[in-house]
Scaffold this active site. Structure first.
Site, short mmCIF file in Angstrom:
data_model
loop_
_atom_site.label_atom_id
_atom_site.label_comp_id
_atom_site.label_asym_id
_atom_site.label_seq_id
_atom_site.Cartn_x
_atom_site.Cartn_y
_atom_site.Cartn_z
N HIS A 100 0.82 -1.22 0.00
CA HIS A 100 0.00 0.00 0.00
C HIS A 100 0.85 1.27 0.00
O HIS A 100 0.33 2.36 -0.25
CB HIS A 100 -0.98 0.00 1.18
CG HIS A 100 -0.36 0.29 2.51
ND1 HIS A 100 0.07 -0.68 3.37
CD2 HIS A 100 -0.11 1.47 3.14
CE1 HIS A 100 0.55 -0.13 4.47
NE2 HIS A 100 0.46 1.18 4.35
N ASP A 132 0.20 -7.48 1.58
CA ASP A 132 0.72 -6.13 1.76
C ASP A 132 2.24 -6.08 1.73
O ASP A 132 2.88 -5.42 2.55
CB ASP A 132 0.21 -5.52 3.07
CG ASP A 132 0.25 -3.98 3.03
OD1 ASP A 132 0.32 -3.43 1.91
OD2 ASP A 132 0.23 -3.36 4.09
N GLY A 149 3.61 7.11 8.32
CA GLY A 149 4.85 7.09 7.57
C GLY A 149 5.73 5.90 7.89
O GLY A 149 6.70 5.64 7.20
N ASN A 150 5.39 5.16 8.97
CA ASN A 150 6.19 4.00 9.37
C ASN A 150 5.91 2.76 8.51
O ASN A 150 6.63 1.77 8.63
CB ASN A 150 5.94 3.64 10.83
CG ASN A 150 6.77 4.46 11.79
OD1 ASN A 150 6.33 5.49 12.27
ND2 ASN A 150 7.98 4.02 12.05
N SER A 151 4.86 2.78 7.70
CA SER A 151 4.54 1.61 6.89
C SER A 151 5.74 1.20 6.05
O SER A 151 6.36 2.02 5.38
CB SER A 151 3.37 1.91 5.95
OG SER A 151 2.15 1.71 6.60
N LEU A 157 -6.91 -5.11 -21.57
CA LEU A 157 -7.48 -6.45 -21.36
C LEU A 157 -8.85 -6.59 -21.99
O LEU A 157 -9.18 -7.64 -22.54
CB LEU A 157 -7.55 -6.73 -19.85
CG LEU A 157 -7.82 -8.17 -19.43
CD1 LEU A 157 -6.79 -9.13 -20.03
CD2 LEU A 157 -7.80 -8.27 -17.91
N GLY A 158 -9.66 -5.55 -21.91
CA GLY A 158 -10.97 -5.58 -22.56
C GLY A 158 -12.10 -6.07 -21.68
O GLY A 158 -12.96 -6.82 -22.15
#
Length: 461
Positions: free
Chosen positions: A191, A221, A302-304, A364-365
């Site tokens: 993310h 994740d 911000g630590n992610s 892809l359609g």
């Protein structure tokens, strides 16, 4: 409420668990001024005798011409010297990059710290008393952490259904975990980098470089990004480090840990705590994560993607979410390395991709809707992208995809939303072959299948 720990927040208000994030605007102010100096040459008084004026005027013009030529030559020479000098300085700084430079590991850094600190043993960062030395861990591990900054398009809607889009800045953290012959490899949360444009990696010495996503698994994740070694100077390479991923299966509750991350997008910061619990499960944005570690180390926006480190400075988990409910403190969650080590190894070997031009981008359609975990649990569907229509003679049609099939994987990457799939397609050219994983209804149940798809182009379709 649980929050992801990045600064790109666009989450549902009713979720108890959220990624810890908030938009951090960057203010760029360019101040410049220009001044125009006009020099007037005073002419001699008008003379009645025109032939004398003409002679004096001709001589004066000739002298001015010669003087101008001399001055122009001197100025041009000075300018060219300055340009060549500056160019030489710039070229010189680019001649020595990180290609072939040996980058130390965090373990080596800790060993060096121990040798210069009499209170530490030589083979560990534990003090003589046996307690964790957070300073030694931080000193050794900070060079292995990076800031990951970029921009994202945020869509908002009003009460009457009208919406607008605006560009917001986003920041998170990454961990340097490897180096190939051509790239520096960085692990982070999916993310943090999914649907992010202009992704930049900022190193511990303050230098930055463009960053590309090699691949991501949104249901876990986890993502791996890469920076070309040719974009990193040898000086920067000598100031960074490579973190080692540690088996987290034997972690103990009460074990001391250090957390490092790009809190509030203001650069790396360090917090300490313990392992509060193991094998916890949470649901964030309708995705359920299991087998998590809980820590009371302060985890902020911000630590992610940042590291949770043991006493040896090794990464035992990747920080990604925290509880944000009122009155709740000290409940942050990390993804154990043991749970995602195979995924990280696989993503590190993938081809690094950059966005292709719109006229070459893959198509892809299909038209589709997202099946969220709440919707899936209520109706018994798999989480993924439910196909509503398939364009005739499109790539999806030729590959055998049908209405009501549910796409869950694209080119060995998990995909759960149509926006995520659309973003991925921007990195693939028409004509490339990829594998798509999908669920197909057979009888009364969905069966997982795979098909090879030759991607088409929107023009052709």
């Amino acid at each position: 409420m649980i929050m992801y720990n990045d600064n790109n927040e666009n989450n549902e208000n009713d979720s108890q668990y959220r990624y810890s994030g908030s938009d951090i605007p960057y203010n760029n102010t360019n101040n410049g001024s220009t001044s125009n100096n006009n020099t007037a040459f005073s002419s001699a008084p008008y003379e009645a005798k025109k032939h004398k004026k003409h002679k004096r005027g001709f001589a004066r013009k000739a002298a001015c011409f010669v003087l101008s030529a001399v001055l122009f030559g001197a100025i041009a020479g000075s300018v060219m010297f300055g340009v060549n000098y500056a160019g030489g300085k710039i070229a010189g700084s680019n001649k020595s990059d990180a290609t072939g430079v040996n980058i130390p590991t965090v373990s080596n850094n800790i060993s060096n710290v121990a040798k210069t600190d009499s209170s530490l043993t030589e083979d560990t960062n534990l003090s003589a008393s046996g307690k964790m030395d957070a300073e030694a861990v931080a000193t050794a591990a900070l060079p292995a952490m990076v800031q990951l900054n970029g921009t994202t398009t945020v869509k908002s809607s009003s009460y009457f259904g009208y919406g607008q889009s605006y560009e917001a800045t986003s920041s998170g953290t990454g961990i340097i975990v490897g180096k190939s012959d051509t790239e520096l490899l960085i692990v982070t949360n999916a993310h943090v980098v999914d649907n992010i444009d202009n992704l930049k990696c900022v190193f511990s010495d303050g230098t930055s470089a463009s960053c590309s996503v090699k691949g991501s698994k949104s249901d876990q994740d986890i993502a791996v990004a890469a920076v070309s070694l040719s974009d990193i100077s040898s000086d920067t390479a000598s100031n960074i480090a490579i973190a080692e991923l540690e088996d987290s299966s034997d972690i103990k509750v009460g074990q001391q840990v250090v957390a490092i991350g790009n809190a509030l997008g203001e650069g790396q910061s360090v917090t300490t705590g313990i392992i509060s619990a193991k094998d916890r499960s949470i649901t964030v944005n309708n995705v359920t994560f299991t087998g998590l570690l809980m820590t009371d180390a302060a985890i902020n926006s911000g630590n992610s993607g940042g590291a949770l480190l043991n006493s040896e400075g090794k990464v035992i988990a990747i920080n990604f979410a925290k509880t944000s409910s009122d009155g709740v403190e000290g409940m942050a969650y990390s993804i154990p390395v043991s749970n995602v080590k195979d995924i990280i190894d696989s993503l590190m070997t993938k081809q690094t991709r950059n966005k292709v031009s719109s006229d070459k981008a893959a198509y892809l359609g299909i038209a589709a809707v997202d099946i969220t975990s709440n919707y899936a649990s209520y109706y018994g569907y798999p989480v993924g992208i439910l196909i509503r229509t398939v364009a005739d003679d499109s790539a999806a049609d030729k590959a055998g995809l049908e209405t009501y099939d549910i796409i869950v994987g694209f080119d060995d990457q998990t995909v759960t939303t149509m926006s995520g799939l659309t973003n991925m397609l921007q990195y693939y050219e028409a004509g490339e072959k990829v594998t798509i994983d999908y669920y197909h209804m057979e009888g009364s149940e969905y069966v997982l299948k795979s098909t090879e798809v030759t991607l088409g182009s929107k023009k052709a379709s």
